[in-house]
Design a protein around this motif. Structure first.
Motif, PDB file in Angstrom:
ATOM      1  N   LEU A  56      38.838  39.617  37.864  1.00 32.31           N
ATOM      2  CA  LEU A  56      39.673  38.284  37.542  1.00 32.31           C
ATOM      3  C   LEU A  56      40.803  38.298  37.094  1.00 32.31           C
ATOM      4  CD1 LEU A  56      39.298  35.098  37.510  1.00 32.31           C
ATOM      5  CD2 LEU A  56      38.557  35.468  35.108  1.00 32.31           C
ATOM      6  N   GLU A  57      41.189  39.379  36.181  1.00 37.73           N
ATOM      7  CA  GLU A  57      42.367  39.635  35.488  1.00 37.73           C
ATOM      8  C   GLU A  57      43.577  40.026  36.732  1.00 37.73           C
ATOM      9  OE1 GLU A  57      39.716  40.811  34.419  1.00 37.73           O
ATOM     10  OE2 GLU A  57      39.303  39.697  32.675  1.00 37.73           O
ATOM     11  N   GLU A  58      43.131  40.772  37.417  1.00 41.54           N
ATOM     12  CA  GLU A  58      43.995  41.185  38.572  1.00 41.54           C
ATOM     13  C   GLU A  58      44.276  40.364  39.420  1.00 41.54           C
ATOM     14  OE1 GLU A  58      44.230  44.644  41.988  1.00 41.54           O
ATOM     15  OE2 GLU A  58      42.406  44.478  40.889  1.00 41.54           O
ATOM     16  N   MET A  59      43.423  39.358  39.855  1.00 41.18           N
ATOM     17  CA  MET A  59      43.626  38.406  40.684  1.00 41.18           C
ATOM     18  C   MET A  59      44.601  37.188  40.312  1.00 41.18           C
ATOM     19  SD  MET A  59      40.590  35.664  42.704  1.00 41.18           S
ATOM     20  CE  MET A  59      40.302  34.725  41.189  1.00 41.18           C
ATOM     21  N   MET A  60      44.255  36.958  38.922  1.00 42.63           N
ATOM     22  CA  MET A  60      45.245  36.047  38.461  1.00 42.63           C
ATOM     23  C   MET A  60      46.633  36.351  38.091  1.00 42.63           C
ATOM     24  SD  MET A  60      43.847  33.278  37.830  1.00 42.63           S
ATOM     25  CE  MET A  60      42.127  32.327  37.870  1.00 42.63           C
ATOM     26  N   GLN A  61      46.793  37.730  37.957  1.00 40.84           N
ATOM     27  CA  GLN A  61      47.927  38.494  37.732  1.00 40.84           C
ATOM     28  C   GLN A  61      48.772  38.397  38.928  1.00 40.84           C
ATOM     29  OE1 GLN A  61      47.892  42.251  36.109  1.00 40.84           O
ATOM     30  NE2 GLN A  61      50.322  42.496  36.110  1.00 40.84           N
ATOM     31  N   GLU A  62      48.169  38.558  39.883  1.00 44.33           N
ATOM     32  CA  GLU A  62      48.671  38.896  41.266  1.00 44.33           C
ATOM     33  C   GLU A  62      48.948  37.385  42.291  1.00 44.33           C
ATOM     34  OE1 GLU A  62      50.262  41.461  42.786  1.00 44.33           O
ATOM     35  OE2 GLU A  62      49.609  42.376  40.926  1.00 44.33           O
ATOM     36  N   CYS A  63      47.880  36.310  41.997  1.00 40.26           N
ATOM     37  CA  CYS A  63      48.029  35.278  42.667  1.00 40.26           C
ATOM     38  C   CYS A  63      47.797  33.878  41.911  1.00 40.26           C
ATOM     39  CB  CYS A  63      46.684  35.159  43.697  1.00 40.26           C
ATOM     40  SG  CYS A  63      46.846  36.364  45.068  1.00 40.26           S
ATOM     41  N   GLY A  64      47.967  33.991  40.641  1.00 39.37           N
ATOM     42  CA  GLY A  64      47.762  33.038  39.885  1.00 39.37           C
ATOM     43  C   GLY A  64      48.476  31.620  40.014  1.00 39.37           C
ATOM     44  N   GLU A  65      49.544  31.848  40.263  1.00 37.46           N
ATOM     45  CA  GLU A  65      50.524  30.843  40.819  1.00 37.46           C
ATOM     46  C   GLU A  65      50.319  29.932  41.945  1.00 37.46           C
ATOM     47  OE1 GLU A  65      54.720  31.979  40.808  1.00 37.46           O
ATOM     48  OE2 GLU A  65      54.653  32.564  38.684  1.00 37.46           O
ATOM     49  N   GLN A  66      49.434  30.678  42.849  1.00 38.94           N
ATOM     50  CA  GLN A  66      48.839  29.941  44.029  1.00 38.94           C
ATOM     51  C   GLN A  66      47.777  29.196  43.908  1.00 38.94           C
ATOM     52  OE1 GLN A  66      49.265  32.607  47.769  1.00 38.94           O
ATOM     53  NE2 GLN A  66      50.075  34.127  46.172  1.00 38.94           N
ATOM     54  N   ILE A  67      46.913  29.854  42.724  1.00 37.94           N
ATOM     55  CA  ILE A  67      45.407  29.234  42.440  1.00 37.94           C
ATOM     56  C   ILE A  67      45.585  27.996  41.821  1.00 37.94           C
ATOM     57  CG2 ILE A  67      43.205  29.655  41.486  1.00 37.94           C
ATOM     58  CD1 ILE A  67      44.158  32.531  41.930  1.00 37.94           C
ATOM     59  N   ASN A  68      44.710  26.799  42.110  1.00 34.79           N
ATOM     60  CA  ASN A  68      44.677  25.666  41.451  1.00 34.79           C
ATOM     61  C   ASN A  68      43.126  25.461  41.061  1.00 34.79           C
ATOM     62  OD1 ASN A  68      46.734  24.778  44.053  1.00 34.79           O
ATOM     63  ND2 ASN A  68      47.521  23.900  41.927  1.00 34.79           N
ATOM     64  N   LEU A  69      42.400  25.978  41.790  1.00 33.47           N
ATOM     65  CA  LEU A  69      40.815  25.616  41.588  1.00 33.47           C
ATOM     66  C   LEU A  69      40.101  26.999  42.041  1.00 33.47           C
ATOM     67  CD1 LEU A  69      38.772  23.520  41.671  1.00 33.47           C
ATOM     68  CD2 LEU A  69      38.830  23.438  44.144  1.00 33.47           C
ATOM     69  N   VAL A  70      39.120  27.335  41.280  1.00 38.55           N
ATOM     70  CA  VAL A  70      38.429  28.708  41.332  1.00 38.55           C
ATOM     71  C   VAL A  70      36.987  28.151  41.545  1.00 38.55           C
ATOM     72  CG1 VAL A  70      37.518  30.799  40.290  1.00 38.55           C
ATOM     73  CG2 VAL A  70      40.043  30.170  39.787  1.00 38.55           C
ATOM     74  N   SER A  71      36.399  28.691  42.734  1.00 42.06           N
ATOM     75  CA  SER A  71      34.904  28.352  43.058  1.00 42.06           C
ATOM     76  C   SER A  71      34.103  29.567  42.606  1.00 42.06           C
ATOM     77  CB  SER A  71      34.747  28.062  44.494  1.00 42.06           C
ATOM     78  OG  SER A  71      35.248  27.087  44.907  1.00 42.06           O
ATOM     79  N   ILE A  72      33.346  29.359  41.437  1.00 40.87           N
ATOM     80  CA  ILE A  72      32.656  30.465  41.125  1.00 40.87           C
ATOM     81  C   ILE A  72      31.268  30.649  41.723  1.00 40.87           C
ATOM     82  CG2 ILE A  72      31.109  31.233  38.830  1.00 40.87           C
ATOM     83  CD1 ILE A  72      33.463  29.659  37.251  1.00 40.87           C
ATOM     84  N   LEU A  73      30.923  31.694  42.434  1.00 40.73           N
ATOM     85  CA  LEU A  73      29.937  31.678  43.452  1.00 40.73           C
ATOM     86  C   LEU A  73      29.193  33.215  43.134  1.00 40.73           C
ATOM     87  CD1 LEU A  73      31.995  31.100  46.487  1.00 40.73           C
ATOM     88  CD2 LEU A  73      30.679  29.453  45.016  1.00 40.73           C
ATOM     89  N   THR A  74      29.218  33.479  41.886  1.00 40.12           N
ATOM     90  CA  THR A  74      28.678  34.686  41.237  1.00 40.12           C
ATOM     91  C   THR A  74      26.962  34.565  40.785  1.00 40.12           C
ATOM     92  OG1 THR A  74      29.253  34.066  39.145  1.00 40.12           O
ATOM     93  CG2 THR A  74      30.599  35.704  40.442  1.00 40.12           C
ATOM     94  N   PRO A  75      26.158  35.468  40.878  1.00 38.82           N
ATOM     95  CA  PRO A  75      24.903  35.264  40.566  1.00 38.82           C
ATOM     96  C   PRO A  75      24.685  34.369  39.356  1.00 38.82           C
ATOM     97  CG  PRO A  75      25.131  37.470  40.794  1.00 38.82           C
ATOM     98  CD  PRO A  75      26.574  36.833  40.888  1.00 38.82           C
ATOM     99  N   SER A  76      23.803  33.409  39.473  1.00 40.48           N
ATOM    100  CA  SER A  76      23.652  32.353  38.335  1.00 40.48           C
ATOM    101  C   SER A  76      23.862  32.755  37.017  1.00 40.48           C
ATOM    102  CB  SER A  76      22.214  31.670  38.573  1.00 40.48           C
ATOM    103  OG  SER A  76      21.954  31.161  39.966  1.00 40.48           O
ATOM    104  N   GLY A  77      23.138  33.853  36.452  1.00 36.63           N
ATOM    105  CA  GLY A  77      23.334  34.376  35.297  1.00 36.63           C
ATOM    106  C   GLY A  77      24.687  34.612  34.483  1.00 36.63           C
ATOM    107  N   GLN A  78      25.455  34.652  35.409  1.00 35.62           N
ATOM    108  CA  GLN A  78      26.770  34.994  35.193  1.00 35.62           C
ATOM    109  C   GLN A  78      27.904  33.773  35.366  1.00 35.62           C
ATOM    110  OE1 GLN A  78      28.466  38.350  37.693  1.00 35.62           O
ATOM    111  NE2 GLN A  78      26.620  39.222  37.512  1.00 35.62           N
TER     112      GLN A  78
END
Length: 353
Positions: A56-78
């Motif tokens: 997540l940290e790498e994604m936000m560092q590289e693409c954070g300015e383009q992201i308005n919404l994050v869809s969390i699709l990981t296993p339910s326990g996460q």
């Protein structure tokens, strides 16, 4: 144009990615994907022609300015941990069902999003199925009169090959059983239609699959209105999916929505018919290509409208918590062998532990 990032590239992520990369969601586009499994992340990134990341940290560092919404699709326990990680980045959040596996985690998610000033949306796409919308409309019009009973039936097939896809499937700590996973949408629909629950009594078993949790479950509910409810759920149907259905019986009418994804009106009968009733079965029964139905598209369009016009979400964190509390009550009843009355404090429920 709102940029959407996918956190988690598993089974359900394919549905989200297809919608966001095809132009079907007016006002939104897929900008990047992330999964701790590099192979999955890379496969998704190349397939949908977007950057891919393993943190997540790498994604936000590289693409954070383009992201308005994050869809969390990981296993339910996460879901809870991921939501707490995303919220400080000031990005709005969509989280797939169930929003969490414990009420404590759900409360932490709600609090974190509120404190960071971001919106939290819980995916309950079946609320947007055309037959479901029509049923809700009839209820709000008072066409049923006094509600007598409501029921849901989930008879799906998930064999051992499904559970072997990922080690977290069918575990208490990360997934839960048929009540938590496959039937959670239907449980939400039953509660949405009939209102607050007064008490539940449930039984379950693990019949065919080599998993920790249940693949067969039944429950009897009493609603505060006095109406009774029945939940029947299994992933032990063989050899294929049979149905995902919802029924509401009232003083002046009865409706049954069937199909394998709550998509087909089987019965639509009222003591005082309307002219529009003649077209309901034909017009509002559309067979989807899979059990996910068509609702994800309408769900995303609703989220876009909420963000654009600052309107109330149909299923925000607090609304999503309601059906989670009901599911936890089912497990509490199973473990204690007792009828569970609301409000209650979970003592024996193994979900999320």
């Amino acid at each position: 144009m709102l940029g959407v990032a996918l956190l988690g590239c598993g089974r359900i992520a394919k549905r989200h990615a297809e919608l966001l990369s095809s132009g079907e969601i007016d006002g939104a586009r897929l900008v990047c994907v992330c999964d701790i499994d590099r192979t999955r992340a890379e496969s998704f990134g190349k397939k949908y022609n977007v950057p891919y990341f393993v943190s997540l940290e790498e994604m936000m560092q590289e693409c954070g300015e383009q992201i308005n919404l994050v869809s969390i699709l990981t296993p339910s326990g996460q879901h809870a941990q991921n939501t707490l990680q995303v919220a400080p980045y000031k990005k709005h959040i969509i989280v797939e069902k169930p929003m969490a596996l414990t009420l404590e985690d759900a409360d932490r998610m709600i609090e974190a999003c509120e404190s960071h000033g971001v919106r939290l949306f819980v995916v309950k796409q079946n609320r947007y199925n055309l037959p479901v919308q029509k049923l809700r409309e009839a209820l709000e019009m008072g066409r049923f009169g006094k509600i007598v009973m409501g029921s849901v039936r989930v008879r799906w097939c998930r064999d051992d090959s499904y559970y072997r896809q990922d080690s977290w499937r069918g575990t208490w700590a990360q997934d839960g059983g048929v009540f938590t996973n496959q039937a959670s949408h239907h449980i939400d629909l039953l509660e949405w239609m009939l209102g607050d629950v007064e008490s539940v009594f449930a039984k379950s078993r693990t019949a065919l699959s080599a998993i920790e949790t249940e693949d067969v479950g039944i429950a009897v509910l009493r609603f505060k209105s006095g109406a009774l409810g029945v939940i029947e759920a299994t992933t032990a149907t063989r050899p294929t999916d049979l149905e995902g259905s919802l029924s509401v019986l009232g003083e002046f009418g009865s409706v049954e929505i069937g199909g394998f994804a709550v998509n087909e009106i089987l019965h639509w009968n009222f003591t005082t018919p309307l002219e529009s009733d003649k077209e309901v079965r034909e017009k509002y029964s559309v067979n989807p290509p899979n059990v996910y139905g068509f609702g994800h598209r309408e769900y995303y369009l609703h989220v876009m409208d909420c963000l654009k016009n600052n309107t109330k979400a149909l299923v925000d964190g607090r609304e999503g918590r309601k059906s989670l509390e009901l599911i936890i009550a089912l497990y509490e009843s199973i473990e204690t062998g007792k009828e569970i009355f609301f409000p209650f404090k979970p003592q024996k429920c193994r979900l999320g532990h």
